[in-house]
Scaffold this active site. Structure first.
Site, mmCIF file in Angstrom:
data_model
loop_
_atom_site.group_PDB
_atom_site.id
_atom_site.type_symbol
_atom_site.label_atom_id
_atom_site.label_comp_id
_atom_site.label_asym_id
_atom_site.label_seq_id
_atom_site.Cartn_x
_atom_site.Cartn_y
_atom_site.Cartn_z
ATOM 1 C CG ASN A 139 -42.661 3.911 -22.921
ATOM 2 O OD1 ASN A 139 -41.214 3.894 -22.862
ATOM 3 N ND2 ASN A 139 -43.344 3.385 -22.709
ATOM 4 N NE ARG A 153 -45.441 -24.383 -18.673
ATOM 5 C CZ ARG A 153 -45.229 -25.541 -18.780
ATOM 6 N NH1 ARG A 153 -45.248 -25.863 -17.693
ATOM 7 N NH2 ARG A 153 -44.982 -25.951 -20.345
ATOM 8 C CD GLU A 162 -36.622 6.191 -17.538
ATOM 9 O OE1 GLU A 162 -37.285 7.314 -17.270
ATOM 10 O OE2 GLU A 162 -36.059 5.659 -18.094
ATOM 11 C CG HIS A 191 -32.734 3.922 -21.232
ATOM 12 N ND1 HIS A 191 -33.528 3.512 -22.137
ATOM 13 C CD2 HIS A 191 -33.648 4.010 -19.681
ATOM 14 C CE1 HIS A 191 -34.350 4.009 -21.806
ATOM 15 N NE2 HIS A 191 -34.881 4.044 -20.128
ATOM 16 C CG HIS A 230 -36.596 3.053 -26.683
ATOM 17 N ND1 HIS A 230 -37.581 2.735 -26.009
ATOM 18 C CD2 HIS A 230 -35.883 2.796 -25.321
ATOM 19 C CE1 HIS A 230 -38.335 2.186 -24.958
ATOM 20 N NE2 HIS A 230 -36.848 2.382 -24.552
ATOM 21 C CE LYS A 271 -42.695 1.764 -13.415
ATOM 22 N NZ LYS A 271 -41.276 1.489 -14.259
ATOM 23 N NE ARG A 280 -45.791 0.106 -17.027
ATOM 24 C CZ ARG A 280 -45.018 -0.933 -16.042
ATOM 25 N NH1 ARG A 280 -45.559 -1.478 -15.457
ATOM 26 N NH2 ARG A 280 -43.689 -0.775 -15.846
ATOM 27 C CD GLU A 297 -46.807 0.843 -21.971
ATOM 28 O OE1 GLU A 297 -45.545 1.080 -21.783
ATOM 29 O OE2 GLU A 297 -46.750 1.807 -23.376
ATOM 30 C CE LYS A 343 -43.830 -1.048 -19.551
ATOM 31 N NZ LYS A 343 -43.837 0.096 -20.696
ATOM 32 C CG HIS A 394 -38.777 6.034 -22.580
ATOM 33 N ND1 HIS A 394 -38.343 7.056 -21.522
ATOM 34 C CD2 HIS A 394 -38.501 4.936 -21.740
ATOM 35 C CE1 HIS A 394 -38.698 7.016 -20.807
ATOM 36 N NE2 HIS A 394 -38.121 5.581 -20.887
HETATM 37 P P1 NAD Z 1 -27.318 -0.605 -15.990
HETATM 38 O O1 NAD Z 1 -27.963 -1.600 -15.512
HETATM 39 O O2 NAD Z 1 -26.386 -0.904 -17.459
HETATM 40 O O3 NAD Z 1 -26.271 0.154 -15.123
HETATM 41 C C1 NAD Z 1 -25.450 1.243 -15.499
HETATM 42 C C2 NAD Z 1 -23.547 0.933 -15.259
HETATM 43 O O4 NAD Z 1 -23.672 1.523 -13.432
HETATM 44 C C3 NAD Z 1 -23.384 -0.552 -14.805
HETATM 45 O O5 NAD Z 1 -21.495 -0.488 -16.016
HETATM 46 C C4 NAD Z 1 -23.411 -0.781 -13.955
HETATM 47 O O6 NAD Z 1 -22.739 -2.854 -13.677
HETATM 48 C C5 NAD Z 1 -23.053 -0.079 -12.636
HETATM 49 N N1 NAD Z 1 -23.211 -0.261 -11.696
HETATM 50 C C6 NAD Z 1 -24.579 -0.351 -11.226
HETATM 51 N N2 NAD Z 1 -25.057 0.195 -10.077
HETATM 52 C C7 NAD Z 1 -23.184 0.273 -9.677
HETATM 53 C C8 NAD Z 1 -23.447 0.563 -8.408
HETATM 54 N N3 NAD Z 1 -24.082 1.185 -7.470
HETATM 55 N N4 NAD Z 1 -21.726 1.600 -8.545
HETATM 56 C C9 NAD Z 1 -21.367 1.036 -9.414
HETATM 57 N N5 NAD Z 1 -21.976 0.484 -10.807
HETATM 58 C C10 NAD Z 1 -23.000 0.734 -10.496
HETATM 59 O O7 NAD Z 1 -28.182 0.741 -16.362
HETATM 60 P P2 NAD Z 1 -29.418 1.130 -15.684
HETATM 61 O O8 NAD Z 1 -29.580 2.602 -16.113
HETATM 62 O O9 NAD Z 1 -29.590 1.356 -14.577
HETATM 63 O O10 NAD Z 1 -30.493 0.548 -16.751
HETATM 64 C C11 NAD Z 1 -30.828 1.004 -18.283
HETATM 65 C C12 NAD Z 1 -31.687 -0.531 -17.915
HETATM 66 O O11 NAD Z 1 -32.867 -0.561 -17.613
HETATM 67 C C13 NAD Z 1 -32.324 -0.355 -19.630
HETATM 68 O O12 NAD Z 1 -31.589 -1.401 -20.419
HETATM 69 C C14 NAD Z 1 -33.528 0.290 -19.772
HETATM 70 O O13 NAD Z 1 -34.253 -0.378 -21.016
HETATM 71 C C15 NAD Z 1 -33.782 -0.694 -18.342
HETATM 72 N N6 NAD Z 1 -34.755 0.561 -18.332
HETATM 73 C C16 NAD Z 1 -35.991 -0.527 -17.910
HETATM 74 C C17 NAD Z 1 -37.771 -0.163 -17.028
HETATM 75 C C18 NAD Z 1 -38.440 -1.208 -17.307
HETATM 76 O O14 NAD Z 1 -39.584 -0.301 -16.434
HETATM 77 N N7 NAD Z 1 -38.556 -2.252 -16.694
HETATM 78 C C19 NAD Z 1 -37.335 0.805 -16.895
HETATM 79 C C20 NAD Z 1 -36.000 2.234 -17.689
HETATM 80 C C21 NAD Z 1 -35.252 1.149 -17.761
HETATM 81 N N1 GLY Z 2 -40.109 2.698 -17.566
HETATM 82 C C1 GLY Z 2 -42.155 2.645 -18.247
HETATM 83 C C2 GLY Z 2 -42.762 1.490 -18.037
HETATM 84 O O1 GLY Z 2 -42.492 1.305 -16.551
HETATM 85 O O2 GLY Z 2 -43.711 1.713 -18.762
#
Ligand code: NAD
Ligand code: GLY
Length: 366
Positions: A250, A126, A190, A270, A257, A232, A246, A242, A148, A253
């Site tokens: 998006n 939890r 982003e 993404h 998405h 942010k 917030r 949100e 998130k 997005h």
């Molecule tokens: P990812 O985590 O898939 O990383 C991208 C690629 O880069 C992967 O292949 C990873 O292994 C590689 N990588 C990471 N760091 C590296 C480094 N320093 N050197 C070499 N390679 C490296 O993708 P991302 O773009 O980081 O994140 C996308 C994800 O984040 C999506 O799932 C999206 O939905 C999510 N997201 C979440 C929020 C939130 O608020 N929680 C906001 C935006 C996006």
């Molecule tokens: N990436 C959108 C949020 O954090 O709300």
């Protein structure tokens, strides 16, 4: 690339928790980055098969001075693995190691690792503490901040998850040195987002400094990550869960998405989907008479310069609309879009489906 930039601290003051984002080069090697974090008996570093060989060593070295038992879990890489089986591997590792309520999780990787580790931390017993160590530009400017967490469902992105804040976010800009160019561009999607929705000045700065960013100039990078995190933090501070404001984060997005889900996770990154989605949202804003076409053209130019696609995949407008029907912002079956009112200000509202379909068709490859 080796010039040092003084670390910066951005504070997040959310309703459920307050914590700092530290931004700077070589933070992982600096003992002061870790000060104040719990020194529990056990810790688990969650990473993936790409990032762990590159960046786990300095993290493990520091953590072994702070916790008696430190383990590393390396998950399979990719958006396609942001799912139940991968999430379960975190729970298996925690239970297998005898982790208790004080065990600290460290998410070392991009948004996929960060979102899943945060989700696991929020659920295990939890809720156990966790720290974000984002290693992609996208994760440093967005996903590691704000709490998130989620995994994907075949019917929709990030559909299963919870709000759960980290104890700290450590943005070591040196980790970006190993990031492939395509991933760096995706992160710029982003970064660009914050200008149109919240800060006209930052948008102008991006127009002036995009070449420096693409060259990964340390000072430009530090400024972009800091400004994105400040915006942010301000938005999350005002509306953590949100209920209103917030949603502006998006921008792009709703369409993005749909691109990711429609093509199959991992086909478009993404940030690529968000980049193109922002253009669809800007086109829609023009069609609704909210902004003039010149602003949409400026945004398109910036997105293109960042190396991101400006034409969407031809999934068909009806498929886009079907996929967007699952969007978390939808209310009583009506899709709501983040649109631009002017440079630096966004609004969330519905739009006529026929008009949206027209905008999608015009923005998609035949
Ligand atoms: P990812 O985590 O898939 O990383 C991208 C690629 O880069 C992967 O292949 C990873 O292994 C590689 N990588 C990471 N760091 C590296 C480094 N320093 N050197 C070499 N390679 C490296 O993708 P991302 O773009 O980081 O994140 C996308 C994800 O984040 C999506 O799932 C999206 O939905 C999510 N997201 C979440 C929020 C939130 O608020 N929680 C906001 C935006 C996006
Ligand atoms: N990436 C959108 C949020 O954090 O709300």
């Amino acid at each position: 690339m080796s010039a040092s930039v003084a670390p910066t601290r951005v504070s997040v003051k959310a309703a459920s928790a307050e914590y700092d984002i530290l931004i700077g080069r070589s933070l992982l090697d600096d003992p002061s980055s870790w000060e104040g974090l719990p020194r529990s008996h056990r810790a688990l570093v969650v990473s993936n098969e790409t990032v762990a060989p590159l960046w786990a060593a300095p993290v493990l070295a520091r953590l072994r001075q702070r916790h008696a038992h430190v383990e590393l879990l390396s998950l399979p890489d990719g958006e396609v693995h942001k799912d139940w089986p991968a999430l379960n591997r975190i729970f298996d590792a925690l239970l297998g190691a005898g982790a208790d309520r004080h065990t600290v999780l460290y998410a070392l990787g991009g948004g996929v690792v960060g979102d899943m580790t945060g989700f696991a931390a929020g659920c295990y017993m939890r809720g156990v503490p966790f720290v974000q160590i984002p290693t992609t530009l996208l994760a440093q400017v967005d996903s590691s901040v704000g709490g998130k967490t989620a995994i994907n469902h075949p019917l929709g992105k990030n559909m299963i998850g919870l709000f759960y804040q980290p104890l700290r976010v450590l943005c070591d800009l040196a980790t970006l040195d190993t990031l492939p160019d395509r991933e760096f561009s995706a992160g710029l999607g982003e970064v660009i987002k914050y200008g149109p929705i919240a800060d006209a000045g930052f948008f102008g700065w991006l127009e002036q400094n995009l070449d420096a960013l693409l060259a990964r100039d340390p000072a430009a990078l530090a400024h972009a990550v800091q400004r994105a995190c400040e915006i942010k933090a301000e938005v999350v501070g005002a509306d953590e869960r949100e209920s209103g404001l917030r949603a502006i984060l998006n921008f792009g997005h709703t369409f993005g998405h749909a691109i990711e889900t429609g093509l199959g996770y991992g086909q478009w990154l993404h940030g690529e989907a968000v980049g193109c989605g922002m253009l669809m949202a800007a086109d829609l804003s023009v069609r609704l008479g909210l902004i003039d076409p010149g602003l949409a053209a400026r945004l398109e130019h910036l997105v293109q310069r960042a190396g991101l696609p400006v034409q969407g995949p031809a999934l068909g407008a009806s498929r886009y609309l079907e996929l967007m029907g699952h969007d978390k912002k939808s209310l009583e079956g009506r899709i709501r879009y983040v649109l631009l009112k002017r440079l630096g200000e966004a609004v969330v509202q519905g739009a006529d489906a026929a008009l949206v379909a027209e905008v999608i068709e015009r923005r998609c490859k035949a």
